[in-house]
Motif scaffolding. Structure first.
Motif, PDB file in Angstrom:
ATOM      1  N   ALA A 116       0.863  -1.185   0.000  1.00  7.81           N
ATOM      2  CA  ALA A 116       0.000   0.000   0.000  1.00  7.81           C
ATOM      3  C   ALA A 116       0.896   1.231   0.000  1.00  7.81           C
ATOM      4  CB  ALA A 116      -0.929  -0.002   1.219  1.00  7.81           C
ATOM      5  N   PRO A 117       1.096   1.862  -1.159  1.00  4.64           N
ATOM      6  CA  PRO A 117       1.967   3.045  -1.205  1.00  4.64           C
ATOM      7  C   PRO A 117       1.420   4.151  -0.321  1.00  4.64           C
ATOM      8  CG  PRO A 117       0.680   2.852  -3.215  1.00  4.64           C
ATOM      9  CD  PRO A 117       0.461   1.578  -2.460  1.00  4.64           C
ATOM     10  N   SER A 118       2.325   4.863   0.355  1.00  7.79           N
ATOM     11  CA  SER A 118       1.913   5.945   1.249  1.00  7.79           C
ATOM     12  C   SER A 118       3.044   6.942   1.378  1.00  7.79           C
ATOM     13  CB  SER A 118       1.545   5.396   2.632  1.00  7.79           C
ATOM     14  OG  SER A 118       2.690   4.892   3.286  1.00  7.79           O
ATOM     15  N   PHE A 119       2.697   8.123   1.871  1.00  6.03           N
ATOM     16  CA  PHE A 119       3.724   9.127   2.119  1.00  6.03           C
ATOM     17  C   PHE A 119       4.664   8.679   3.234  1.00  6.03           C
ATOM     18  CE2 PHE A 119       0.369  11.866   0.232  1.00  6.03           C
ATOM     19  CZ  PHE A 119       1.108  12.353  -0.831  1.00  6.03           C
ATOM     20  N   ASP A 120       4.149   7.896   4.206  1.00 10.62           N
ATOM     21  CA  ASP A 120       5.006   7.397   5.276  1.00 10.62           C
ATOM     22  C   ASP A 120       6.115   6.515   4.714  1.00 10.62           C
ATOM     23  OD1 ASP A 120       3.723   8.725   7.277  1.00 10.62           O
ATOM     24  OD2 ASP A 120       2.585   7.010   8.019  1.00 10.62           O
ATOM     25  N   LEU A 150       7.152  16.357  17.889  1.00  7.92           N
ATOM     26  CA  LEU A 150       6.549  15.261  17.139  1.00  7.92           C
ATOM     27  C   LEU A 150       5.298  14.732  17.820  1.00  7.92           C
ATOM     28  CD1 LEU A 150       9.716  13.207  16.093  1.00  7.92           C
ATOM     29  CD2 LEU A 150       8.632  15.128  14.918  1.00  7.92           C
ATOM     30  N   THR A 151       4.199  14.721  17.091  1.00  3.67           N
ATOM     31  CA  THR A 151       2.949  14.106  17.530  1.00  3.67           C
ATOM     32  C   THR A 151       2.455  13.208  16.410  1.00  3.67           C
ATOM     33  OG1 THR A 151       2.372  16.030  18.877  1.00  3.67           O
ATOM     34  CG2 THR A 151       0.597  14.519  18.336  1.00  3.67           C
ATOM     35  N   MET A 152       2.139  11.949  16.732  1.00  2.00           N
ATOM     36  CA  MET A 152       1.713  10.995  15.713  1.00  2.00           C
ATOM     37  C   MET A 152       0.486  10.239  16.194  1.00  2.00           C
ATOM     38  SD  MET A 152       5.400   9.413  14.594  1.00  2.00           S
ATOM     39  CE  MET A 152       6.847  10.481  14.471  1.00  2.00           C
ATOM     40  N   PRO A 153      -0.524  10.083  15.328  1.00  2.00           N
ATOM     41  CA  PRO A 153      -1.706   9.308  15.719  1.00  2.00           C
ATOM     42  C   PRO A 153      -1.395   7.822  15.745  1.00  2.00           C
ATOM     43  CG  PRO A 153      -1.882  10.003  13.436  1.00  2.00           C
ATOM     44  CD  PRO A 153      -0.655  10.662  13.979  1.00  2.00           C
ATOM     45  N   PRO A 154      -2.091   7.059  16.579  1.00  2.00           N
ATOM     46  CA  PRO A 154      -1.872   5.609  16.597  1.00  2.00           C
ATOM     47  C   PRO A 154      -2.494   4.956  15.373  1.00  2.00           C
ATOM     48  CG  PRO A 154      -3.651   6.187  18.076  1.00  2.00           C
ATOM     49  CD  PRO A 154      -3.106   7.482  17.561  1.00  2.00           C
ATOM     50  N   ALA A 155      -2.048   3.741  15.077  1.00  2.00           N
ATOM     51  CA  ALA A 155      -2.631   2.966  13.982  1.00  2.00           C
ATOM     52  C   ALA A 155      -4.082   2.628  14.317  1.00  2.00           C
ATOM     53  CB  ALA A 155      -1.823   1.694  13.754  1.00  2.00           C
ATOM     54  N   LYS A 179       4.271  13.860   7.971  1.00  2.00           N
ATOM     55  CA  LYS A 179       3.879  15.262   8.142  1.00  2.00           C
ATOM     56  C   LYS A 179       4.973  16.098   8.804  1.00  2.00           C
ATOM     57  CE  LYS A 179      -1.064  14.193   8.438  1.00  2.00           C
ATOM     58  NZ  LYS A 179      -2.296  14.263   9.270  1.00  2.00           N
ATOM     59  N   HIS A 180       5.920  15.441   9.449  1.00  2.00           N
ATOM     60  CA  HIS A 180       6.997  16.171  10.120  1.00  2.00           C
ATOM     61  C   HIS A 180       8.254  16.256   9.258  1.00  2.00           C
ATOM     62  CE1 HIS A 180       4.690  16.077  13.864  1.00  2.00           C
ATOM     63  NE2 HIS A 180       4.460  14.789  13.634  1.00  2.00           N
ATOM     64  N   ALA A 181       8.209  15.691   8.049  1.00  2.00           N
ATOM     65  CA  ALA A 181       9.402  15.682   7.203  1.00  2.00           C
ATOM     66  C   ALA A 181       9.792  17.078   6.743  1.00  2.00           C
ATOM     67  CB  ALA A 181       9.175  14.781   5.990  1.00  2.00           C
ATOM     68  N   ILE A 182       8.838  18.011   6.718  1.00  2.00           N
ATOM     69  CA  ILE A 182       9.124  19.373   6.266  1.00  2.00           C
ATOM     70  C   ILE A 182       9.332  20.318   7.441  1.00  2.00           C
ATOM     71  CG2 ILE A 182       8.214  21.354   5.018  1.00  2.00           C
ATOM     72  CD1 ILE A 182       6.785  19.428   3.171  1.00  2.00           C
ATOM     73  N   ASN A 183       8.440  20.246   8.448  1.00  2.00           N
ATOM     74  CA  ASN A 183       8.522  21.212   9.545  1.00  2.00           C
ATOM     75  C   ASN A 183       9.517  20.819  10.630  1.00  2.00           C
ATOM     76  OD1 ASN A 183       7.116  19.095  10.600  1.00  2.00           O
ATOM     77  ND2 ASN A 183       5.446  20.302  11.464  1.00  2.00           N
ATOM     78  N   ALA A 184       9.873  19.537  10.752  1.00  2.00           N
ATOM     79  CA  ALA A 184      10.837  19.109  11.782  1.00  2.00           C
ATOM     80  C   ALA A 184      11.662  17.935  11.260  1.00  2.00           C
ATOM     81  CB  ALA A 184      10.112  18.729  13.068  1.00  2.00           C
ATOM     82  N   PRO A 185      12.433  18.133  10.192  1.00  2.00           N
ATOM     83  CA  PRO A 185      13.163  17.008   9.594  1.00  2.00           C
ATOM     84  C   PRO A 185      14.208  16.405  10.530  1.00  2.00           C
ATOM     85  CG  PRO A 185      13.865  19.087   8.635  1.00  2.00           C
ATOM     86  CD  PRO A 185      12.666  19.382   9.469  1.00  2.00           C
ATOM     87  N   GLN A 186      14.918  17.251  11.285  1.00  2.00           N
ATOM     88  CA  GLN A 186      15.954  16.710  12.165  1.00  2.00           C
ATOM     89  C   GLN A 186      15.342  15.920  13.309  1.00  2.00           C
ATOM     90  OE1 GLN A 186      18.865  19.539  13.468  1.00  2.00           O
ATOM     91  NE2 GLN A 186      19.768  18.174  14.993  1.00  2.00           N
ATOM     92  N   ALA A 187      14.263  16.434  13.896  1.00  2.00           N
ATOM     93  CA  ALA A 187      13.596  15.709  14.978  1.00  2.00           C
ATOM     94  C   ALA A 187      13.054  14.371  14.488  1.00  2.00           C
ATOM     95  CB  ALA A 187      12.469  16.562  15.560  1.00  2.00           C
ATOM     96  N   LEU A 188      12.510  14.354  13.253  1.00  2.00           N
ATOM     97  CA  LEU A 188      11.998  13.104  12.699  1.00  2.00           C
ATOM     98  C   LEU A 188      13.132  12.108  12.468  1.00  2.00           C
ATOM     99  CD1 LEU A 188       9.628  11.483  11.546  1.00  2.00           C
ATOM    100  CD2 LEU A 188      10.081  12.556   9.324  1.00  2.00           C
ATOM    101  N   ALA A 189      14.272  12.593  11.946  1.00  2.00           N
ATOM    102  CA  ALA A 189      15.410  11.700  11.719  1.00  2.00           C
ATOM    103  C   ALA A 189      15.910  11.107  13.031  1.00  2.00           C
ATOM    104  CB  ALA A 189      16.530  12.456  11.014  1.00  2.00           C
ATOM    105  N   LEU A 190      15.953  11.915  14.087  1.00  7.78           N
ATOM    106  CA  LEU A 190      16.391  11.417  15.382  1.00  7.78           C
ATOM    107  C   LEU A 190      15.386  10.431  15.966  1.00  7.78           C
ATOM    108  CD1 LEU A 190      17.825  14.679  16.972  1.00  7.78           C
ATOM    109  CD2 LEU A 190      19.087  12.756  16.006  1.00  7.78           C
TER     110      LEU A 190
END
Length: 557
Positions: A216-220, A329-334, A379-390
């Motif tokens: 299932a292709p996704s942005f994630d 970073l805030t992420m909804p659960p599956a 959704k955090h890849a643009i506004n918080a790329p370093q935090a997402l990478a960490l």
């Protein structure tokens, strides 16, 4: 004098003495005085030979040790083993000096002093955050912490001065190199309290080898691919875009040993039962299977084939149940996730800052299956790329991906200084391999009982600065920084006090079991056994000879 205090120890000599006395009495009733004397002497000599009568060594007495210089003198090393107790002045000495000394009762009252404890990694991979933590003795005035480059430029600052006992700062190294940074403690007025070197080796990261299969292709998935690519990972990636359309990314190098296989829940659910069994078997061989649970739809598949009970996420509580990772970073659960009190063989692997679970795992053979239960990290890849990478970096650490590197250097000494014994350990080589360093004789790596995962060699640093080690079978040299004797005096004082407290605890344990701590070297036998054993034999031979002569005379009459 130290007499036996154990009945089992006293019984044999007492029995020998009793037999001798009784035999002498029987001979005395028959007026055979010579035989009675021999029997009594035989019993007494045997009793002395069997008795373990010891005396304390004559040199045993308390000894006073002054450690103002931070080291033990040669005279101190000789006096402590002979002493009954140690009266210690100063801050004590490092663990390397206490290690080879026998435990003795320690009388020591450390004076109040400003102490420091520094905690930081000596070696990290490029792309990892360097974290420095400094802890001070309590009741301190406001202070702050800075990290300085070799050119004195400020790299990181803890911010507003605080009276907290501990402060931490972080810094992301830009390049792979070996460097000596500086840490500086400042008071509220900006005056330097303490400053010293912080050695750091930044190494090129070993590329991860990752397989990816997604239905299932996704942005994630796209963002995950980009993060792994930016980290120089070798990817074998395949995404099903439609019924007959698949996008594949062939690995730029052969995957000799994949570190992990990433799949989405849809990929697993669309497999046949036999293909799912093969996927689980692959995980059992040691390659972790990481499932992105965001698109799970068939809970029965996971219950039947993986033993994982999934529960739907209520739409009305989605905001309240969002997983929070730090301030950004805030992420909804599956939509389907395991319960917080998941049952065996599954368990919670990671929780967010609100203590809510977001990653679960179960062991399968030599590997594991990991369920990642959050979505929309793209959704955090643009506004918080370093935090997402960490965040993904921390996720990889929790998953514990195996590295292709099979050998590793282990430098356990927190602060090596010239003239004090240190130790270098190596993981992944055999005992007996030579450890080499420029300016030092070759050292043999030997097994240590307390370090089952490596072999070690002791050495005595001669000068300050970086010291490079090599050993056969190691892919790259190991380096260790030798501090100057006047570096970080408050930290050295804290290390000495910690080591001395450990020695005092060891001495207390010995006091609770004094018999275990008593050795032949600590006590001397008062009466040697050999002469009395010989006397016993001579007495018995004399008795036998006299009995034979008396029997011969009786027969002749």
């Amino acid at each position: 004098m130290m007499m036996p205090d154990d009945l089992a120890t006293m019984a044999p000599p007492l029995a020998a003495l009793a037999v001798g006395v009784v035999s002498a009495a029987l001979y005395g009733r028959r007026r055979r005085w010579t035989n009675a004397l021999l029997a009594c002497a035989a019993g007494a000599s045997l009793a002395v030979a069997l008795a373990d009568i010891r005396k304390e060594p004559g040199a045993a007495s308390p000894v006073t040790i002054d450690t103002a210089a931070g080291r033990l003198s040669d005279a101190d090393r000789v006096a402590i083993p002979k002493a009954t107790s140690v009266l210690l002045n100063g801050d004590g000495v490092r663990e390397a000096e206490w290690r080879d000394l026998p435990a003795r009762p320690l009388q020591w009252t450390p004076a109040a002093a400003d102490l420091l404890w520094l905690d930081f990694p000596r070696s990290i991979s490029l792309g990892r955050i360097f974290t420095l933590t400094v802890r001070r003795s309590p009741a301190q005035a406001a202070w702050r912490l800075q990290l300085l480059a070799e050119n004195k430029q400020v790299l990181a600052d803890s911010g507003v001065p605080s009276a907290a006992a501990q402060q931490t700062l972080q810094w992301l190294p830009p390049v792979a190199e070996t460097m000596v940074l500086q840490a500086r403690l400042l008071d509220a007025n900006g005056k330097t309290i303490a400053q010293g070197p912080i050695p750091l080796q930044v190494k090129d990261a070993i590329p991860l080898q990752i397989q990816g299969r997604f239905d299932a292709p996704s942005f994630d998935v796209r963002v995950l691919n980009q993060l792994l690519t930016d980290g120089s990972a070798i990817l074998d990636w395949r995404v099903t875009l439609g019924k007959a359309i698949t996008r594949s990314e062939t690995a730029r190098a052969p995957l000799l040993g994949p570190n992990a296989m990433f799949v989405d829940a849809a990929y697993v659910e669309h497999l046949s039962p036999s293909a799912r069994a093969a996927l689980i078997a692959q995980a059992g061989q040691g390659v972790p299977l990481v499932v992105l649970g965001g698109n799970a739809a068939d809970a029965s598949v996971w219950q039947r084939d993986f033993g994982l009970s999934l529960h739907p996420q209520s739409p009305t509580t989605e905001t309240e149940d969002a997983r929070q990772f730090g301030a950004v970073l805030t992420m909804p659960p599956a939509s389907l996730n395991p319960a917080e009190n998941v049952v065996e063989p599954w368990s919670v692997l990671a929780r967010d800052t609100k203590k809510q679970p977001w990653m679960w795992q179960r062991s399968v053979g030599k590997g594991r299956v990991v369920w990642l239960g959050v979505t929309d990290w793209h959704k955090h890849a643009i506004n918080a790329p370093q935090a997402l990478a960490l965040w993904w970096q921390s996720a990889m650490d929790r998953i514990a991906l195996d590295s292709m590197q099979k050998t590793a250097w282990q430098m356990h000494d927190p602060m090596p200084v010239p003239g004090l014994r240190s130790e270098v350990c190596v993981q992944g080589v055999k005992p007996g391999v030579a450890l080499k360093a420029e300016g030092y004789a070759a050292m043999a790596l030997q097994s240590r009982a307390e370090k089952a995962d490596g072999v070690c060699a002791a050495f005595w640093p001669q000068k300050t600065g970086w010291l490079q080690f090599t050993a056969e079978g190691m892919e790259a040299p190991g380096v260790e920084y030798i501090y100057a004797s006047n570096d970080w005096p408050a930290w050295q004082r804290a290390l000495r006090r910690d080591a001395t407290a450990q020695y005092a605890a060891r001495s207390s344990d010995t006091l609770r079991t004094p018999a275990a701590g008593r050795t032949a070297a600590q006590t001397d036998r008062l009466l040697p056994a050999a002469p009395f054993a010989v006397l016993f034999v001579l007495c018995m031979l004399g008795l036998w000879w006299r009995e034979q002569r008396e029997n011969t005379n009786a027969t002749a009459l």
